[in-house]
Enzyme design. Structure first.
Site, PDB file in Angstrom:
ATOM      1  N   LYS A  15      41.259  40.755  38.930  1.00  0.00           N
ATOM      2  CA  LYS A  15      40.993  42.058  39.543  1.00  0.00           C
ATOM      3  C   LYS A  15      41.970  42.322  40.683  1.00  0.00           C
ATOM      4  O   LYS A  15      42.345  41.403  41.418  1.00  0.00           O
ATOM      5  CB  LYS A  15      39.548  42.084  40.048  1.00  0.00           C
ATOM      6  CG  LYS A  15      39.086  43.434  40.601  1.00  0.00           C
ATOM      7  CD  LYS A  15      37.605  43.363  40.960  1.00  0.00           C
ATOM      8  CE  LYS A  15      37.097  44.692  41.528  1.00  0.00           C
ATOM      9  NZ  LYS A  15      35.644  44.629  41.834  1.00  0.00           N
ATOM     10  N   SER A  18      32.989  47.947  39.793  1.00  0.00           N
ATOM     11  CA  SER A  18      34.373  48.282  40.090  1.00  0.00           C
ATOM     12  C   SER A  18      35.364  47.411  39.339  1.00  0.00           C
ATOM     13  O   SER A  18      36.551  47.696  39.318  1.00  0.00           O
ATOM     14  CB  SER A  18      34.607  48.145  41.594  1.00  0.00           C
ATOM     15  OG  SER A  18      34.347  46.815  42.030  1.00  0.00           O
ATOM     16  N   SER A  20      29.248  44.938  40.382  1.00  0.00           N
ATOM     17  CA  SER A  20      30.548  45.135  39.751  1.00  0.00           C
ATOM     18  C   SER A  20      30.946  44.033  38.781  1.00  0.00           C
ATOM     19  O   SER A  20      31.868  44.213  37.986  1.00  0.00           O
ATOM     20  CB  SER A  20      31.631  45.270  40.831  1.00  0.00           C
ATOM     21  OG  SER A  20      31.388  46.396  41.638  1.00  0.00           O
TER      22      SER A  20
END
Length: 546
Positions: free
Chosen positions: A60, A134, A158
């Site tokens: 990420k 996210s 997330s």
């Protein structure tokens, strides 16, 4: 064994084939990655133990990877880290190979996967719907088969909502179990590094390499699982409540004891994450940057508005909300009682990209109904697939108190499609090793025989057990039981098998085959052929009578 270099070549072909550029913030050059893969192949050839040798990893965009900019989804925020974050370093040391950094809701603020100047990340299965955020790019990279494992983060869900929407596994560990150094914070006190994988065993293997301490001793089931009454689930997409109840029924069928729990303290705690003063921690993380760059074209307006609004929250509200949260935590733990896990839907529904665009705050708030409370209440969680609704992935999550990570994963494994295993000896019902099957959640589905192609031998072992060997001539049918158990349970059995036992394919009398316990022929030199008895229990009964 496939080389790491071959796996890298195949991955880049797959990346070109799916054509999803919005998944990535930065994709490393293939030649550079192949050079790294060659080094992994050399280490493995030299005998180095590499549990993730050649496994492909996505990271990420708010987690540091040496050689790539860390952007947190905002190009003007980017910086060049001098080293990998500890989580990345641990997986690389185990042989994993980073392909690139993935797209995300900016500053990890969102559960939708659309709040990014790099583009909205579309769902892996139904591209007109959101991927979830996210950690959107990480989840989709795994779901599309571009990588084997991906790192995300989880503050409000997330690491779980994107897993549910894309039909994969997401593990959110106990707070503090995995280092968050080298991670751009969302809420420092709540942030966790999460793991995505296509299977639960793969996710658990990666998480075990990241954990900063050893897990407490694991105990066998049967498990006690708390569930929510339908009336407390609130509004859900059509078919989702029924899918949740079906998942609960599968746990019950696998031997779990279900009990209904009052969900009120969990949902009230969830509301505090954004409606209370805890959101002020997001301002302390990146608020000054946003304030200084409020006119920057790459700032997502929704993210900027959420974080900016937190700037002026009075301090007394935080202390009030901390007291409220402490009371809710006490009540939630009392409601959970001695249950091993709480089963919940991961999300109440799956919106389209258009629905989120029309109501960005409302759609996002709805998605956190079940996930927002986990870190506030200091729970660990694992999100797993639980079927489909109208052809789209549906997921549930298991939550438990801090440091019960392995336990809730064991419970989650019961939701995986069961595997069959044929047993002919000490694992039969009433025999000394049958408890191993029962402890792994197995259930007896049939008492039958093998095809007439086997010989059975009494081995000189403790406890006494037989050896089953397939033969081309002179075979006979042998009594067998067929048990169903979770895939992870079969792996546990296989790992503990002592020589000369081995797992192989056993043909049954109905012509089907399934895994079963066979014996290495080298162990038969001094063994007694007992095939004529027709089975192990008949042999034991005759010997006992004699």
């Amino acid at each position: 064994m496939e080389s790491a270099q071959d796996r890298v070549r195949a991955a880049y072909r797959r990346i070109a084939e799916v054509d999803r550029p919005e998944v990535w913030i930065a994709l490393r050059a293939e030649e550079e990655v192949r050079t790294e893969a060659a080094a992994v192949d050399e280490r493995r050839a030299a005998g180095e133990a590499l549990p993730l040798a050649g496994r492909l990893l996505a990271v990420k965009g708010n987690i540091d990877v040496a050689g790539l900019e860390t952007t947190a989804g905002c190009p003007s925020y980017a910086y060049a880290p001098g080293q990998d974050a500890p989580a990345v370093r641990a997986l690389r040391a185990a042989g994993a190979i980073v392909l690139g950094s993935t797209n995300m809701d900016q500053f990890a603020t969102g559960l939708v996967g659309t709040r990014s100047p790099y583009g909205a990340v579309r769902n892996a299965v139904t591209p007109e719907r959101v991927s979830g955020g996210s950690s959107s790019g990480s989840a989709v990279a795994v779901a599309l088969g571009l990588v084997d494992v991906a790192l995300g983060t989880d503050t409000a869900g997330s690491g779980r909502v994107p897993a549910a929407f894309n039909g994969i596994v997401g593990v959110k560990p106990t707070r503090g179990l995995v280092s968050t150094r080298g991670v751009v914070p969302a809420c420092v006190s709540l942030d966790c590094v999460s793991v995505f994988a296509r299977t639960l065993p793969e996710a658990r293997r990666a998480m075990a390499l990241l954990a900063s301490c050893e897990a407490p001793p694991r105990r066998p089931g049967p498990w006690r699982v708390a569930v929510a009454a339908r009336a407390q689930l609130g509004e859900m997409d059509a078919g989702w409540a029924a899918a949740y109840e079906a998942a609960a029924d599968r746990l019950a069928a696998a031997g779990a004891e279900l009990r209904t729990l009052d969900l009120t303290p969990f949902t009230r705690a969830a509301a505090l994450l954004y409606e209370g003063a805890f959101v002020a921690e997001r301002w302390s993380a990146v608020g000054e940057f946003i304030e200084a760059h409020r006119d920057a074209p790459d700032l997502d307006p929704t993210v900027a508005a959420i974080i900016t609004a937190a700037r002026d929250l009075p301090a007394h509200r935080l202390f009030t909300d901390q007291r409220r949260l402490a009371a809710l935590r006490t009540e939630a733990m009392a409601r959970l009682g001695d249950a091993d896990a709480l089963l919940l839907p991961t999300a109440p529904g799956h919106p389209t990209l258009a629905e989120v665009a029309a109501d960005p705050l409302g759609a996002n708030a709805r998605l956190g109904r079940f996930t927002n409370s986990a870190n506030l209440l200091d729970l660990c969680a694992v999100a797993v697939p639980a079927g489909t609704v109208e052809g789209r992935p549906f997921g549930v999550m298991l939550l438990g108190p801090a440091h019960t990570d392995d336990r809730i994963a064991d419970v989650a494994a019961l939701l995986e499609p069961p595997l069959r295993v044929a047993v002919v000896g000490a694992h039969l019902s009433g025999q000394p090793l049958n408890h191993q099957l029962v402890a792994l959640g197995a259930r007896l589905t049939a008492t039958t025989t093998t095809a007439p192609a086997y010989r059975l031998y009494a081995l000189d072992t403790e406890p006494a057990k037989p050896g089953l060997v397939r033969t081309e001539k002179g075979g006979a049918a042998v009594e067998a039981e067929v048990w169903e158990l979770p895939a992870a349970g079969l792996g546990t059995l296989t790992a503990a098998l002592p020589r000369p036992m081995a797992l192989g394919s056993v043909e049954l009398s109905d012509g089907t085959s399934c895994p079963g316990f066979l014996c290495e022929p080298s162990a038969l030199d001094s063994a007694e052929d007992i095939t004529a008895y027709g089975g192990w229990r008949a042999y034991l009964a005759d010997r006992s009578g004699a």
